[in-house]
Design a protein around this motif. Structure first.
Motif, PDB file in Angstrom:
ATOM      1  N   GLY A 155       5.582  10.982   3.052  1.00  0.00           N
ATOM      2  CA  GLY A 155       6.450  10.397   3.996  1.00  0.00           C
ATOM      3  C   GLY A 155       7.860  11.079   4.432  1.00  0.00           C
ATOM      4  N   TYR A 156       8.417  10.545   5.345  1.00  0.00           N
ATOM      5  CA  TYR A 156       9.562  11.203   5.861  1.00  0.00           C
ATOM      6  C   TYR A 156      10.682  11.106   4.682  1.00  0.00           C
ATOM      7  CZ  TYR A 156      13.857  12.495   8.597  1.00  0.00           C
ATOM      8  OH  TYR A 156      14.800  13.350   9.113  1.00  0.00           O
ATOM      9  N   PHE A 172      -9.242   1.178   6.626  1.00  0.00           N
ATOM     10  CA  PHE A 172      -8.841   0.144   5.578  1.00  0.00           C
ATOM     11  C   PHE A 172      -9.090   0.597   4.155  1.00  0.00           C
ATOM     12  CE2 PHE A 172      -8.056  -3.462   2.654  1.00  0.00           C
ATOM     13  CZ  PHE A 172      -6.793  -3.425   2.827  1.00  0.00           C
ATOM     14  N   PRO A 173     -10.482   0.821   3.817  1.00  0.00           N
ATOM     15  CA  PRO A 173     -10.929   1.130   2.452  1.00  0.00           C
ATOM     16  C   PRO A 173     -10.185   2.373   1.927  1.00  0.00           C
ATOM     17  CG  PRO A 173     -12.937   0.181   3.732  1.00  0.00           C
ATOM     18  CD  PRO A 173     -11.619   0.347   4.644  1.00  0.00           C
ATOM     19  N   VAL A 174     -10.026   3.303   3.031  1.00  0.00           N
ATOM     20  CA  VAL A 174      -9.312   4.511   2.535  1.00  0.00           C
ATOM     21  C   VAL A 174      -7.937   4.417   2.187  1.00  0.00           C
ATOM     22  CG1 VAL A 174      -9.154   6.987   3.024  1.00  0.00           C
ATOM     23  CG2 VAL A 174     -11.121   5.894   3.384  1.00  0.00           C
ATOM     24  N   MET A 175      -7.358   3.609   2.890  1.00  0.00           N
ATOM     25  CA  MET A 175      -5.806   3.493   2.739  1.00  0.00           C
ATOM     26  C   MET A 175      -5.720   2.691   1.706  1.00  0.00           C
ATOM     27  SD  MET A 175      -4.208   2.506   6.609  1.00  0.00           S
ATOM     28  CE  MET A 175      -2.762   2.345   5.718  1.00  0.00           C
ATOM     29  N   ALA A 176      -6.403   1.677   1.100  1.00  0.00           N
ATOM     30  CA  ALA A 176      -6.319   0.771   0.200  1.00  0.00           C
ATOM     31  C   ALA A 176      -7.271   1.362  -1.214  1.00  0.00           C
ATOM     32  CB  ALA A 176      -6.857  -0.553   0.276  1.00  0.00           C
ATOM     33  N   ARG A 177      -7.321   2.745  -1.173  1.00  0.00           N
ATOM     34  CA  ARG A 177      -8.132   3.326  -2.234  1.00  0.00           C
ATOM     35  C   ARG A 177      -7.699   3.152  -3.498  1.00  0.00           C
ATOM     36  NH1 ARG A 177     -10.659   9.618  -3.225  1.00  0.00           N
ATOM     37  NH2 ARG A 177     -11.126   9.070  -5.374  1.00  0.00           N
ATOM     38  N   PRO A 188      -4.073   8.255   8.222  1.00  0.00           N
ATOM     39  CA  PRO A 188      -3.716   6.815   8.467  1.00  0.00           C
ATOM     40  C   PRO A 188      -2.444   6.286   8.033  1.00  0.00           C
ATOM     41  CG  PRO A 188      -6.109   6.916   7.944  1.00  0.00           C
ATOM     42  CD  PRO A 188      -5.486   8.139   7.541  1.00  0.00           C
ATOM     43  N   GLY A 189      -2.245   6.257   6.718  1.00  0.00           N
ATOM     44  CA  GLY A 189      -1.195   5.643   6.122  1.00  0.00           C
ATOM     45  C   GLY A 189       0.156   6.454   6.744  1.00  0.00           C
ATOM     46  N   PHE A 190       0.057   7.592   6.873  1.00  0.00           N
ATOM     47  CA  PHE A 190       1.176   8.608   7.411  1.00  0.00           C
ATOM     48  C   PHE A 190       1.705   7.753   8.777  1.00  0.00           C
ATOM     49  CE2 PHE A 190       2.117  12.397  10.108  1.00  0.00           C
ATOM     50  CZ  PHE A 190       3.470  12.640   9.384  1.00  0.00           C
ATOM     51  N   LEU A 213       0.896  -1.330  -0.022  1.00  0.00           N
ATOM     52  CA  LEU A 213       0.146  -0.029  -0.023  1.00  0.00           C
ATOM     53  C   LEU A 213       0.819   1.228   0.068  1.00  0.00           C
ATOM     54  CD1 LEU A 213      -3.079  -0.892   2.329  1.00  0.00           C
ATOM     55  CD2 LEU A 213      -2.883  -0.764  -0.218  1.00  0.00           C
ATOM     56  N   SER A 214       1.922   1.358   0.752  1.00  0.00           N
ATOM     57  CA  SER A 214       2.655   2.420   0.764  1.00  0.00           C
ATOM     58  C   SER A 214       3.320   2.872  -0.465  1.00  0.00           C
ATOM     59  CB  SER A 214       3.627   2.605   2.062  1.00  0.00           C
ATOM     60  OG  SER A 214       4.791   1.786   1.750  1.00  0.00           O
TER      61      SER A 214
END
Lengths: 203, 203
Positions: free
Chosen positions: B24-25, B162-167, B102-104, A106-107
């Motif tokens: 991300g960083y 999860f559905p949003v992360m896996a969009r 969330p992913g962040f 995912l990332s």
DNA sequence: GTCTATATCGTGATAGAC
DNA sequence: GTCTATCACGATATAGAC
């Protein structure tokens, strides 16, 4: 004498997989891959031309594994209710055994806006699954309520995958050690199918 | 004439938040933050001393926002069933409006093995929630089945987040455009609470 | 195929003028 | 506070000897 007989290319690939999965593309340095594989730094580029190409080959493999496992379960010829139990059970085992795969996929998918898996035929494989057909047929027979199969599949994946992805938070809040977390996931093997079946039967 | 009156520090921080959340960083370069903010590169270090410190301040803020929203909803004084509907509804809106959060949080949490949020009192805030007490009380009164509150909270978060992360994957497989994906998430506002209630009432 | 040495570049950070 | 110029370093990648 513990001589490592795997050929160099294999050693590099396995090391790369391990490190990329744990750290992602940016954070991973090819020096680290070389060290992990126990080979000279220059050999990484000799065999794979570049860091990016090495990454892509690993990403493609991993995504295929991730999706393949799901497709396999969706296409089993088992009656609907038993099947839902089985899918949750088996996919939980798979994710718990490979906890880094979802976050990795995912990332990096987001970083590339999903460019990678558009190449694989992920859509067709899930859209034409036996599971989808079963949900539609049972709804037709009124044994369950009418439902969008996509919603059911996403619900299963959410409930299995998210707790593992969020494991640092879940374990911290629940004060779980390794054993406690596994027990938490084992409980979900019961809760999640019951919940989905309760929904499908009601309404 | 559209002069940007926000002070420099604020501009940097807002730009950094935007870029860090999206990338991300590691992937984020401080030059990119400076460009996004429309300020000179050196000013980033002048105000925040280092990239890492800037990141940490943003991470802490974002995590507090993420958790705070959930805690707020868990502590509303509303009867259990209405509350479950409300939590799913409101948290879905929050996550859809802030899909990168969330992913962040999770990817950086894993990179640091959760070191960040151990400092905040996330455990206490969720463990002593009104929602938890309600689930235990209703089970005591036999209006619902006995259940581990942690499982219910994780289930809600899984189904919303999860559905949003896996969009990228979900949208691709479902052939969703922007509107289609929003409709998919709107449907879940109905499905998820129904499913949880069906489970709690059965058994 | 495997090694050492090195070219080249991108990045975080700072010195110092204004 | 803000700018330009630059340092110091680490990282990818390759050349060339063995």
């Amino acid at each position: 004498m513990n001589v490592d007989v795997r050929d160099t290319e294999t050693k590099i690939k396995e090391a790369a997989r391990k490190v990329f999965l744990a750290q992602g593309y940016e954070r991973t340095k090819i020096r680290q891959i070389a060290d992990e594989a126990g080979v000279n730094l220059a050999l990484v580029n000799y065999y794979f031309r570049s860091k990016e190409q090495l990454f892509k080959s690993i990403y493609a493999e991993t995504f295929a594994q991730f999706l393949g496992q799901m497709v396999l379960l969706l296409n089993e010829e088992t009656p609907l209710e038993v099947k839902i139990w089985r899918i949750v059970d088996r996919y939980t085992d798979f994710i718990v055994a490979n906890p880094l795969i979802p976050g990795f996929i995912l990332s990096e998918a987001q970083a590339n806006d999903g460019a990678f898996f558009k190449e694989m035929n992920a859509r067709g494989k899930l859209k034409e699954s036996v599971f989808r057909r079963q949900l539609l047929e049972e709804a037709e027979k009124k044994t369950i309520r009418p439902v969008d199969p996509m919603q059911v599949i996403v619900t299963i994946m959410s409930n299995v995958i998210f707790p593992v992805m969020a494991r640092p938070i879940v374990s911290y809040i629940g004060s779980f050690d390794e054993t406690g977390f596994r027990a938490f996931m084992e409980s979900r093997k019961q809760i999640v199918p019951e919940m989905i079946m309760a929904y499908l039967r009601a309404g």
